[in-house]
Design a protein around this motif. Structure first.
Motif, PDB file in Angstrom:
ATOM      1  N   THR A   5      46.606 100.126  36.876  1.00  0.00           N
ATOM      2  CA  THR A   5      46.737  98.772  37.992  1.00  0.00           C
ATOM      3  C   THR A   5      46.410  97.577  37.119  1.00  0.00           C
ATOM      4  N   ARG A  29      45.327  93.798  37.222  1.00  0.00           N
ATOM      5  CA  ARG A  29      44.156  93.478  38.389  1.00  0.00           C
ATOM      6  C   ARG A  29      44.094  91.787  37.909  1.00  0.00           C
ATOM      7  N   GLU A  61      43.886  93.707  42.951  1.00  0.00           N
ATOM      8  CA  GLU A  61      44.498  95.154  41.700  1.00  0.00           C
ATOM      9  C   GLU A  61      45.590  95.033  42.686  1.00  0.00           C
ATOM     10  N   TYR A 105      38.064  90.174  42.760  1.00  0.00           N
ATOM     11  CA  TYR A 105      39.366  90.856  42.387  1.00  0.00           C
ATOM     12  C   TYR A 105      40.667  91.206  43.734  1.00  0.00           C
ATOM     13  N   SER A 142      41.866  88.474  37.774  1.00  0.00           N
ATOM     14  CA  SER A 142      39.586  88.805  38.804  1.00  0.00           C
ATOM     15  C   SER A 142      40.048  87.060  38.631  1.00  0.00           C
TER      16      SER A 142
END
Length: 124
Positions: free
Chosen positions: A44, A46, A95, A93, A48
């Motif tokens: 993934t 990601r 993804e 977040y 944030s």
């Protein structure tokens, strides 16, 4: 503040980030995100938003980093326009990943200060 507003705010923010509106340096940011997701299938990508993670930025392309700066600056105003107090959001977040069916998915996850987790898929 209405806690249900967090879900709408996060969805709209993420949709904007991976949409055709996010164009930097001659290309769309989502193209770089999708490429990163394809390079490492089943892993993934990601991003944030709350709290910010400065270590992850080194993994991204310059185009994504440039866009991240703009979007991180815009997030407090965006949240305020939705009536969301970011102090009530513990985690937020985005993804991007390639699923086993080879489809790219964009998902946004938020966790509020009560510990309630919200997951939703965003299609740009």
């Amino acid at each position: 503040m209405k806690y249900k507003s967090i879900k709408a705010m996060a969805h709209n923010f993420t949709h904007s980030f991976v949409s055709l509106c996010n164009y930097e340096d001659g290309a769309f940011v989502f193209e770089d995100l999708y490429t990163l997701a394809r390079v490492q299938p089943y892993k993934t990508v990601r991003i944030s938003w709350v709290p910010t993670n400065t270590e992850e930025i080194f993994y991204f392309t310059p185009r994504i980093r440039k866009s991240l700066r703009y979007y991180r600056d815009w997030l407090p105003r965006h949240a305020m326009n939705h009536g969301v107090d970011l102090n009530k959001v513990n985690e937020f977040y985005t993804e991007v990943y390639v699923a086993r069916n080879h489809q790219i998915y964009v998902r946004v996850i938020t966790v509020d200060d009560r510990g309630k987790k919200n997951e939703q898929y965003v299609y740009a």
